[in-house]
Design a protein around this motif. Sequence first.
Motif, PDB file in Angstrom:
ATOM      1  N   TYR A 111       0.916  -1.316   0.202  1.00 15.44           N
ATOM      2  CA  TYR A 111      -0.157   0.058  -0.150  1.00 15.44           C
ATOM      3  C   TYR A 111       0.713   1.237   0.020  1.00 15.44           C
ATOM      4  O   TYR A 111       0.368   2.193   0.316  1.00 15.44           O
ATOM      5  N   GLN A 114       0.983   3.400   3.146  1.00 15.18           N
ATOM      6  CA  GLN A 114      -0.171   4.185   3.603  1.00 15.18           C
ATOM      7  C   GLN A 114      -0.792   3.466   4.482  1.00 15.18           C
ATOM      8  O   GLN A 114      -1.965   2.889   4.600  1.00 15.18           O
ATOM      9  N   ASN A 158      -5.540   6.278   6.141  1.00 18.57           N
ATOM     10  CA  ASN A 158      -4.603   5.196   6.244  1.00 18.57           C
ATOM     11  C   ASN A 158      -5.322   3.827   6.704  1.00 18.57           C
ATOM     12  O   ASN A 158      -6.077   4.093   7.297  1.00 18.57           O
TER      13      ASN A 158
END
Length: 285
Positions: A111, A114, A158
């Motif tokens: 990711y 994130q 997030n």
Amino acid sequence: MIDVSQKTIDIDAILRSKMGKNASHVPGFLKQWLKKIIHQDEVNEFLWDNKDKTGVEWLWAVVNYLDMHLDVKGEDNLPDATDGRLYTFVSNHPLGGIDGVALGAVIGSHYDGQFKYLVNDLLMNLPGLAPLCIPINKTGHQSRNFPAMVEAGFNANNHILMFPAGLCSRKINGKIEDLEWKKAFVTKSVEHQRDVIPIHFSGQNSNKFYRIANICKRLGIKFNIAMLFLVDEMYKNRHKSFTITIGKPISWETFSKEKTPMKWANLVKKRVYQPDLLTTTAPLH
């Protein structure tokens, strides 16, 4: 901001920050023992050598430093990083430290960094890790702010990585398993419509660690003394292989009012400890 040109992990400074003037009453031999058990010099050397790394790059530096061999199963169960959604990742916590580092490295890479951890506030002393952390101290003066900090974490843009047991696994009746999982990941995932990704991490600490934890429990000692040995356990787990099994996403809509959030939390925990079911879409029961 921590000045990494000085000692990053400094037992004397940590004691002063936690105990104030009372830190001067801690015997010198006890301070020396603490420095040894947390490998203060070795850890500071690693931190200095990697002072220019932060976030996911720093996590992989730790994995390489510890020579951890990771076998990731079910990686295709990680949702697409470009689907525009946010997820809650929950895992058992067998090692109490490097399992979190390894999971963060894998998830963070997928990711693009994130994600955030909900972690003990002591980990904010690690400059490379701090940017990924939402610090939690449920026993200190910060405890009254705990719900607000969790809420802030879920409100942010997030993914969240949590260890719902709060503490690392213990050995109970000869079986190494997490203590009861807390319900926060269920209630917050429902509130923020985040699907839950269950993960199992293999591995265990030394028998000495579990003996200390169990003795403290029998004596009714509330302070988590076993936590002091986690860095030493980390060094004992160098050069070992670990399996990470990533399960199928569990829709937030699964957590209906037919069961309490605590019951759902326990069912997710049960699923994590069932490798054969973890990567299937079988209903929780």
